[in-house]
Design an enzyme around this catalytic site. Structure first.
Site, mmCIF file in Angstrom:
data_model
loop_
_atom_site.group_PDB
_atom_site.id
_atom_site.type_symbol
_atom_site.label_atom_id
_atom_site.label_comp_id
_atom_site.label_asym_id
_atom_site.label_seq_id
_atom_site.Cartn_x
_atom_site.Cartn_y
_atom_site.Cartn_z
ATOM 1 N N LYS A 55 0.833 -1.208 0.000
ATOM 2 C CA LYS A 55 0.000 0.000 0.000
ATOM 3 C C LYS A 55 0.864 1.252 0.000
ATOM 4 C CE LYS A 55 -0.288 -0.739 4.933
ATOM 5 N NZ LYS A 55 -0.679 -1.799 5.855
ATOM 6 N N ARG A 154 -10.722 -1.218 14.780
ATOM 7 C CA ARG A 154 -10.801 -0.547 13.490
ATOM 8 C C ARG A 154 -11.874 -1.281 12.693
ATOM 9 N NH1 ARG A 154 -5.091 0.266 10.458
ATOM 10 N NH2 ARG A 154 -5.420 -1.927 9.980
ATOM 11 N N HIS A 183 -5.606 -8.286 13.276
ATOM 12 C CA HIS A 183 -4.456 -7.370 13.201
ATOM 13 C C HIS A 183 -4.056 -6.908 14.592
ATOM 14 C CE1 HIS A 183 -1.685 -4.779 11.144
ATOM 15 N NE2 HIS A 183 -2.273 -3.654 11.497
ATOM 16 N N ARG A 238 1.925 -11.360 7.133
ATOM 17 C CA ARG A 238 1.778 -10.116 6.370
ATOM 18 C C ARG A 238 2.886 -9.111 6.707
ATOM 19 N NH1 ARG A 238 -3.323 -10.408 8.929
ATOM 20 N NH2 ARG A 238 -2.843 -8.444 9.968
ATOM 21 N N TYR A 283 13.795 31.163 6.416
ATOM 22 C CA TYR A 283 12.577 31.819 6.909
ATOM 23 C C TYR A 283 12.615 32.037 8.419
ATOM 24 C CZ TYR A 283 10.282 30.958 2.418
ATOM 25 O OH TYR A 283 9.942 30.955 1.099
ATOM 26 N N CYS A 330 12.707 24.686 3.763
ATOM 27 C CA CYS A 330 11.788 25.392 2.864
ATOM 28 C C CYS A 330 11.049 24.366 1.991
ATOM 29 C CB CYS A 330 12.545 26.356 1.970
ATOM 30 S SG CYS A 330 13.638 27.475 2.864
ATOM 31 N N ASP A 332 11.301 23.830 -1.247
ATOM 32 C CA ASP A 332 12.151 23.188 -2.261
ATOM 33 C C ASP A 332 13.637 23.222 -1.930
ATOM 34 O OD1 ASP A 332 9.761 23.247 -3.956
ATOM 35 O OD2 ASP A 332 10.225 25.379 -4.147
HETATM 36 C C1 PLP Z 1 0.045 -2.554 6.542
HETATM 37 C C2 PLP Z 1 -0.465 -3.760 7.148
HETATM 38 C C3 PLP Z 1 0.402 -4.765 7.595
HETATM 39 C C4 PLP Z 1 1.898 -4.628 7.594
HETATM 40 O O1 PLP Z 1 2.362 -4.110 8.820
HETATM 41 P P1 PLP Z 1 3.923 -3.890 9.065
HETATM 42 O O2 PLP Z 1 4.013 -3.377 10.447
HETATM 43 O O3 PLP Z 1 4.356 -2.888 8.043
HETATM 44 O O4 PLP Z 1 4.579 -5.198 8.892
HETATM 45 C C5 PLP Z 1 -0.170 -5.934 8.067
HETATM 46 N N1 PLP Z 1 -1.505 -6.092 8.123
HETATM 47 C C6 PLP Z 1 -2.363 -5.120 7.737
HETATM 48 C C7 PLP Z 1 -3.823 -5.346 7.842
HETATM 49 C C8 PLP Z 1 -1.879 -3.927 7.245
HETATM 50 O O5 PLP Z 1 -2.726 -2.980 6.846
#
Ligand code: PLP
Length: 394
Positions: A55, A154, A183, A238, A283, A330, A332
């Site tokens: 992502k 979530r 998760h 994951r 700045y 800044c 750029d």
């Molecule tokens: C992004 C994501 C991960 C990966 O997590 P990391 O900490 O980057 O390994 C795993 N599961 C879900 C649902 C995520 O959205």
């Protein structure tokens, strides 16, 4: 059709994608990505598959090149954060590799999801029915993964209510429950919570089994859990951050797995001037010189994702030495103090993230300086910066 991508970028070439005259670029070493993937493979059991979240432009690294590398390395599944990312992959040659959309969606977009064979995360009956109806119309069987909330707070169905939902979805004729997952919100800092989540999820899996429902993929582990919670591996993991060679905080993976950071951010000095004592730099004059100072300007700024919090705080590397950022960052441009770097001249390379000689500046360190996590540091890096790739060696 093959799942690969053949736009060629070489380090040192000008950008093939679009005009790029500015000497500011990102280098991504695809060999490091493959190395990290294979290190993870070695660490986990034989029966466990790997889904890599790509992502947010693969955590800022460039989604197409990263996916190409992962597919060549033998990845089993890709994970995206938006339907658009999934469709972008499908329309750029990644037609066979399974893609899990990790977030929830409005029912109005189930059509492109089913059409493009994207596996959708589902946490309620509303979305399950919409996917089922759409798949029915198309004469397809749509794959879904059911999201269980064991403590993230979530998306997903609470684990206590999950069995009821799963049984109902299991009766739908046009969806296949291919996966079930949960998760961790704090795998890097809250052991009791993480253990409790694993226990609740495993107990739900028992109930699912008892009900005679067979679900192919069962998964929980993000990067931190991959190294610290073997019980969470099940048959799919994951890992996101660790694929890119980064850790949630400096040293979190030390002694547990050997990863290589894949991304460097570099620029070149485009201007140098001598500043007498008592002059303001940048700045709002937050830096005032106290002595004769050689100040160099580099063409990168918060418009590229260099956080303004690095003003008067961050450092870069020039000629193998550290140079502090002075004054405000800044949009750029950024000014650095090169007083102590005798031979520094216009055109010299500047490392903002990465290594030079024996010194290194990590995304983790920048995250700490900016009061945030390394995830955000790499996600900041704007599309405006050219990405160049060190291609896979044979
Ligand atoms: C992004 C994501 C991960 C990966 O997590 P990391 O900490 O980057 O390994 C795993 N599961 C879900 C649902 C995520 O959205």
């Amino acid at each position: 059709m093959k799942d690969s991508y053949n736009r060629k970028f070489y380090v040192g070439d000008v950008n093939h994608n679009r005009l790029c005259y500015r000497p500011t670029w990102i280098e991504v070493d695809l060999n490091a990505i493959r190395h990290n993937f294979l290190q993870i493979r070695k660490l986990i059991g034989k029966g466990t598959s790997i889904l890599v979240p790509v992502k947010a432009n693969a955590y800022g690294h460039g989604i197409l090149e990263i996916c190409d590398t992962l597919v060549r390395s033998g990845v089993d599944y890709l994970g995206v954060g938006t339907v658009d990312e999934a469709i972008f992959l499908r329309s750029n040659g990644f037609v066979k590799i399974p893609i899990l959309m990790l977030g929830s969606v409005l029912t109005s977009v189930v059509e492109p999801i089913v059409e493009n064979n994207i596996t959708q995360t589902v946490g309620d009956m509303r979305l399950a029915c919409a996917v089922d109806r759409c798949a029915g119309r198309k004469g397809k069987k749509a794959r879904i993964h059911i999201k269980i909330d064991t403590g993230m707070g979530r998306i997903g169905v609470w684990h206590e209510d999950a069995m009821k939902l799963i049984s109902k979805i299991n009766l739908l004729g046009n969806v296949k429950i291919e996966g079930i997952f949960s998760h961790f919100p704090s795998a890097d800092e809250d052991k009791p919570l993480t253990h409790r989540q694993i226990k609740d999820f495993l107990s739900l899996l028992q109930d699912v089994k008892k009900a005679g429902i067979n679900i192919i993929y069962r998964h929980m582990a993000n990067s931190m859990a991959v190294v610290d919670y073997k019980a969470s591996h099940m048959n799919l993991i994951r890992p996101g951050l660790m694929i890119y060679g980064l850790s949630p905080r400096p040293g979190a993976f030390k002694g547990k797995i050997s990863l290589k950071p894949a991304l460097s951010l570099k620029s070149k000095i485009v201007f140098i001037k001598n500043v007498p004592p008592g002059r303001r730099v940048s700045y709002r004059g937050t830096h005032i010189t106290t002595c004769h100072t050689r100040v160099a300007t580099i063409p990168i700024g918060y418009g590229d994702g260099i956080n303004r919090r690095l003003s008067n705080k961050g450092r870069v590397l020039v000629n193998g030495k550290e140079a502090p950022i002075i004054g405000m960052v800044c949009m750029d441009q950024v000014m650095i103090d090169i007083n102590h770097i005798d031979h520094a001249k216009i055109g010299d390379e500047v490392v903002i993230i990465g290594s030079q000689d024996n010194l290194r500046i990590s995304a983790e360190e920048i995250g700490q300086l900016c009061d945030t996590i390394p995830y955000e540091v790499v996600c900041w890096l704007d599309k405006r910066i050219t990405r160049k790739y060190v291609l896979l060696k044979k």
